[in-house]
Scaffold this motif. Sequence first.
Motif, mmCIF file in Angstrom:
data_model
loop_
_atom_site.group_PDB
_atom_site.id
_atom_site.type_symbol
_atom_site.label_atom_id
_atom_site.label_comp_id
_atom_site.label_asym_id
_atom_site.label_seq_id
_atom_site.Cartn_x
_atom_site.Cartn_y
_atom_site.Cartn_z
ATOM 1 N N THR A 1 0.853 -1.184 0.000
ATOM 2 C CA THR A 1 0.000 0.000 0.000
ATOM 3 C C THR A 1 0.889 1.234 0.000
ATOM 4 O O THR A 1 1.884 1.288 0.722
ATOM 5 C CB THR A 1 -0.920 0.015 1.234
ATOM 6 O OG1 THR A 1 -1.757 -1.150 1.221
ATOM 7 C CG2 THR A 1 -1.805 1.257 1.240
ATOM 8 N N PHE A 2 0.542 2.220 -0.813
ATOM 9 C CA PHE A 2 1.333 3.453 -0.913
ATOM 10 C C PHE A 2 0.428 4.643 -0.578
ATOM 11 O O PHE A 2 -0.714 4.706 -1.035
ATOM 12 C CB PHE A 2 1.893 3.641 -2.322
ATOM 13 C CG PHE A 2 2.613 2.438 -2.873
ATOM 14 C CD1 PHE A 2 3.964 2.255 -2.638
ATOM 15 C CD2 PHE A 2 1.942 1.491 -3.628
ATOM 16 C CE1 PHE A 2 4.636 1.156 -3.144
ATOM 17 C CE2 PHE A 2 2.595 0.386 -4.147
ATOM 18 C CZ PHE A 2 3.954 0.212 -3.901
ATOM 19 N N THR A 3 0.944 5.587 0.174
ATOM 20 C CA THR A 3 0.182 6.791 0.469
ATOM 21 C C THR A 3 0.833 7.997 -0.206
ATOM 22 O O THR A 3 2.028 7.993 -0.493
ATOM 23 C CB THR A 3 0.116 7.054 1.981
ATOM 24 O OG1 THR A 3 1.443 7.249 2.503
ATOM 25 C CG2 THR A 3 -0.539 5.897 2.707
ATOM 26 N N SER A 4 0.020 9.012 -0.463
ATOM 27 C CA SER A 4 0.496 10.312 -0.967
ATOM 28 C C SER A 4 1.240 10.195 -2.293
ATOM 29 O O SER A 4 2.327 10.761 -2.457
ATOM 30 C CB SER A 4 1.391 10.985 0.074
ATOM 31 O OG SER A 4 0.725 11.115 1.302
ATOM 32 N N ILE A 5 0.678 9.475 -3.248
ATOM 33 C CA ILE A 5 1.319 9.347 -4.561
ATOM 34 C C ILE A 5 0.359 9.808 -5.648
ATOM 35 O O ILE A 5 -0.862 9.842 -5.457
ATOM 36 C CB ILE A 5 1.783 7.905 -4.847
ATOM 37 C CG1 ILE A 5 0.584 6.955 -4.968
ATOM 38 C CG2 ILE A 5 2.734 7.430 -3.762
ATOM 39 C CD1 ILE A 5 0.966 5.557 -5.410
ATOM 40 N N LYS A 6 0.913 10.180 -6.798
ATOM 41 C CA LYS A 6 0.115 10.581 -7.946
ATOM 42 C C LYS A 6 0.924 10.335 -9.216
ATOM 43 O O LYS A 6 2.098 9.956 -9.150
ATOM 44 C CB LYS A 6 -0.305 12.048 -7.834
ATOM 45 C CG LYS A 6 0.835 13.028 -7.635
ATOM 46 C CD LYS A 6 0.308 14.421 -7.314
ATOM 47 C CE LYS A 6 1.442 15.385 -6.996
ATOM 48 N NZ LYS A 6 0.933 16.719 -6.611
ATOM 49 N N ARG A 7 0.304 10.531 -10.358
ATOM 50 C CA ARG A 7 0.991 10.321 -11.619
ATOM 51 C C ARG A 7 2.022 11.421 -11.855
ATOM 52 O O ARG A 7 1.831 12.551 -11.410
ATOM 53 C CB ARG A 7 -0.043 10.292 -12.749
ATOM 54 C CG ARG A 7 -1.034 9.143 -12.590
ATOM 55 C CD ARG A 7 -2.194 9.239 -13.535
ATOM 56 N NE ARG A 7 -1.809 8.803 -14.883
ATOM 57 C CZ ARG A 7 -2.693 8.579 -15.851
ATOM 58 N NH1 ARG A 7 -3.985 8.744 -15.635
ATOM 59 N NH2 ARG A 7 -2.286 8.198 -17.046
ATOM 60 N N PRO A 8 3.130 11.074 -12.552
ATOM 61 C CA PRO A 8 3.385 9.776 -13.187
ATOM 62 C C PRO A 8 3.830 8.709 -12.188
ATOM 63 O O PRO A 8 4.460 9.012 -11.174
ATOM 64 C CB PRO A 8 4.512 10.094 -14.173
ATOM 65 C CG PRO A 8 5.258 11.224 -13.540
ATOM 66 C CD PRO A 8 4.217 12.047 -12.855
ATOM 67 N N ILE A 9 3.472 7.463 -12.495
ATOM 68 C CA ILE A 9 3.935 6.286 -11.739
ATOM 69 C C ILE A 9 4.668 5.415 -12.737
ATOM 70 O O ILE A 9 4.068 4.877 -13.677
ATOM 71 C CB ILE A 9 2.753 5.547 -11.103
ATOM 72 C CG1 ILE A 9 2.072 6.463 -10.069
ATOM 73 C CG2 ILE A 9 3.206 4.252 -10.443
ATOM 74 C CD1 ILE A 9 0.811 5.905 -9.501
ATOM 75 N N LEU A 10 5.990 5.270 -12.546
ATOM 76 C CA LEU A 10 6.860 4.719 -13.583
ATOM 77 C C LEU A 10 7.686 3.551 -13.056
ATOM 78 O O LEU A 10 7.947 3.449 -11.855
ATOM 79 C CB LEU A 10 7.796 5.814 -14.102
ATOM 80 C CG LEU A 10 7.108 7.126 -14.515
ATOM 81 C CD1 LEU A 10 8.139 8.227 -14.688
ATOM 82 C CD2 LEU A 10 6.317 6.925 -15.794
ATOM 83 N N LEU A 11 8.128 2.710 -13.981
ATOM 84 C CA LEU A 11 8.991 1.586 -13.634
ATOM 85 C C LEU A 11 10.436 1.908 -13.986
ATOM 86 O O LEU A 11 10.736 2.307 -15.120
ATOM 87 C CB LEU A 11 8.562 0.316 -14.369
ATOM 88 C CG LEU A 11 7.412 -0.478 -13.769
ATOM 89 C CD1 LEU A 11 7.203 -1.767 -14.553
ATOM 90 C CD2 LEU A 11 7.637 -0.776 -12.302
ATOM 91 N N SER A 12 11.319 1.723 -13.018
ATOM 92 C CA SER A 12 12.740 1.952 -13.251
ATOM 93 C C SER A 12 13.352 0.771 -13.998
ATOM 94 O O SER A 12 12.804 -0.334 -14.016
ATOM 95 C CB SER A 12 13.444 2.150 -11.907
ATOM 96 O OG SER A 12 14.841 2.214 -12.083
ATOM 97 N N ARG A 13 14.507 1.007 -14.614
ATOM 98 C CA ARG A 13 15.248 -0.078 -15.273
ATOM 99 C C ARG A 13 16.032 -0.914 -14.258
ATOM 100 O O ARG A 13 16.523 -1.991 -14.586
ATOM 101 C CB ARG A 13 16.213 0.511 -16.306
ATOM 102 C CG ARG A 13 15.500 1.240 -17.446
ATOM 103 C CD ARG A 13 16.478 1.976 -18.351
ATOM 104 N NE ARG A 13 17.377 1.078 -19.046
ATOM 105 C CZ ARG A 13 17.112 0.501 -20.214
ATOM 106 N NH1 ARG A 13 15.945 0.739 -20.809
ATOM 107 N NH2 ARG A 13 17.981 -0.285 -20.806
#
Length: 232
Positions: A107-119
């Motif tokens: 569970t994650f709090t206080s997040i918004k877009r962009p939501i990205l995947l690192s290499r």
Amino acid sequence: MFNMDRKTKFSYAFLLSILVLLTGCQTSSTPAAPIDPPNDPILKILFDQVTFPEGFTAKSDAFVYAYADLNGDNEDELFVLMQDAHFCEAEGCTGYLFDSSKQLLATFTSIKRPILLSRTGNYQWKNIVVASGNSLRLLRYDGQNYPFDATSEPIFNRKSGKAIAHKLVVNSDLYQDGGYQLSERSDLPILAPVEQFKFQFKRESDSNSVFIATANAITGNVFFNKEVIKVD
């Protein structure tokens, strides 16, 4: 015929009003009918494993989601970002990560877009980059879970990648042919690669449209599409 004096009439009326009020209270205590289970498959997963705050109503537009393989087992995990006001605050909203068996993993709090995947990643799980407040934050798997509070995690810098992607768009034939008002957009798909950037611009030859450019700073690929400007 039985006659009541004024005092008796008043007492009788008062007792009658109390009885009516008590009867109304008993009637209103009847439990509400149960809510039908949601038809949306993502909502079903949420309703089974997430405790919803009082006042929340299930809506198909109350969240955005995406699937991606985060741990390299060739099976996709599910990331859900809530959009309803009950799950959001100034820094961002609540997000949920479900494993490939659709069990709640983080569970994650206080997040918004962009939501990205690192290499890159830790313990075979990819790092996740999220916006929180006015910064990008790096969320790393610690062997058991991802961090709960994004606001306390390290700031992630995408400036060099953005500069490369910006140059790719500026140098493209489509932008060179009358392009102007180039600006970055944050509405990348959930779990898009961290090296991917999205821009928009206008062209002198088509003032009724906005052109969208999605550029990858690693591969150098740029993809374009067009949105027609709606006039009320």
